[in-house]
Design an enzyme around this catalytic site. Sequence first.
Site, PDB file in Angstrom:
ATOM      1  N   LYS A 288       0.994  -7.826  -9.352  1.00 56.02           N
ATOM      2  CA  LYS A 288       2.704  -7.655  -8.494  1.00 56.02           C
ATOM      3  C   LYS A 288       3.634  -8.488  -9.448  1.00 56.02           C
ATOM      4  CE  LYS A 288       0.861  -4.140  -5.259  1.00 56.02           C
ATOM      5  NZ  LYS A 288       1.277  -4.114  -4.181  1.00 56.02           N
TER       6      LYS A 288
ATOM      7  N   TYR B  62       1.985   5.559  -7.925  1.00 57.07           N
ATOM      8  CA  TYR B  62       2.995   5.847  -6.800  1.00 57.07           C
ATOM      9  C   TYR B  62       3.015   7.332  -7.030  1.00 57.07           C
ATOM     10  CZ  TYR B  62       1.963   0.759  -6.412  1.00 57.07           C
ATOM     11  OH  TYR B  62       1.713  -0.451  -7.079  1.00 57.07           O
TER      12      TYR B  62
ATOM     13  N   HIS C 118      -2.253  -4.936  -7.589  1.00 56.08           N
ATOM     14  CA  HIS C 118      -3.269  -3.598  -7.188  1.00 56.08           C
ATOM     15  C   HIS C 118      -4.202  -3.382  -7.711  1.00 56.08           C
ATOM     16  CE1 HIS C 118      -3.559   0.915  -7.568  1.00 56.08           C
ATOM     17  NE2 HIS C 118      -3.746   1.017  -8.848  1.00 56.08           N
TER      18      HIS C 118
ATOM     19  N   GLU D 174      -4.899   6.291 -13.744  1.00 51.49           N
ATOM     20  CA  GLU D 174      -4.211   5.316 -13.415  1.00 51.49           C
ATOM     21  C   GLU D 174      -4.047   4.833 -15.274  1.00 51.49           C
ATOM     22  OE1 GLU D 174      -5.260   2.975  -9.668  1.00 51.49           O
ATOM     23  OE2 GLU D 174      -4.114   4.103  -8.526  1.00 51.49           O
TER      24      GLU D 174
ATOM     25  N   ASN E 131       1.645  -8.364  -1.283  1.00 55.63           N
ATOM     26  CA  ASN E 131       0.449  -8.374  -1.478  1.00 55.63           C
ATOM     27  C   ASN E 131      -0.479  -8.556  -2.977  1.00 55.63           C
ATOM     28  OD1 ASN E 131       0.308  -5.539  -2.149  1.00 55.63           O
ATOM     29  ND2 ASN E 131      -0.957  -4.843  -0.657  1.00 55.63           N
TER      30      ASN E 131
END
Length: 199
Positions: free
Chosen positions: A15, A55, A164, A175, A161
């Site tokens: 990210k 998402y 992914h 995905e 965090n």
Amino acid sequence: MPDRIRRERTLVFLKPDGVQRGLVGEVVRRFENAGLKLVGMKMLRPNRKLLDRHYPNDSGFLTTIGGKTKDAFATYGLDVKKQTGTDDPQEIGRQVRGWLLEYVSSGPVVAFVLEGIHAVSVARKLVGDTLPFRAAPGTIRGDYSIDSPTVANLEKRPVRNLIHASGSTEEAGAEIPLWFEESELFEYERADARAMFGE
Ligand code: ATP
Ligand code: MG
């Protein structure tokens, strides 16, 4: 061993916080060291259309992420309704998802596809718990992040965090084609495959 298991694939992306902290090399090293093969990789700034599909705006996903907020607030004796305006996990999840899409589209990410034995669960093991304050030492999130949904949600942002990784083979199957064209994925042999798997 069935090819399906030996050549399982998973979608990972670092990210914006991971890219901005210069952790691309460190993270890729960890997956490669474990024996996973990099079969595709690129830097991109994901647009809202891609993230909307990545998402999903469905009740399952919203309840999962909203539930994490609810649990964390309860554990630390905070009043979730006072802070977020609701105690419905799906409604909280809707807010969190909005912050998440905003954040992940805010800068470049580095996405890659890893292939290998049980790639999905092995990658999740190396990544660690979703919530950094809970992620075990030795995992990517545990070693490089400390954030918590209590703090993040009060600041109206998603937890930072770093990374992914697909949560299941079904998620990976959905995905990978969102992020990569077939022509961007490669087949090759790793030179150490024989020593690792007797191939
Ligand atoms: P990812 O799918 O990103 O690998 P995950 O499967 O561990 O992570 P999910 O439940 O799918 O976690 O949540 C997707 C992302 O949404 C998380 O990685 C995190 O950045 C963010 N997130 C989830 N729950 C919360 C929350 N309660 N508060 C803030 N951010 C959250
Ligand atoms: Mg997930």
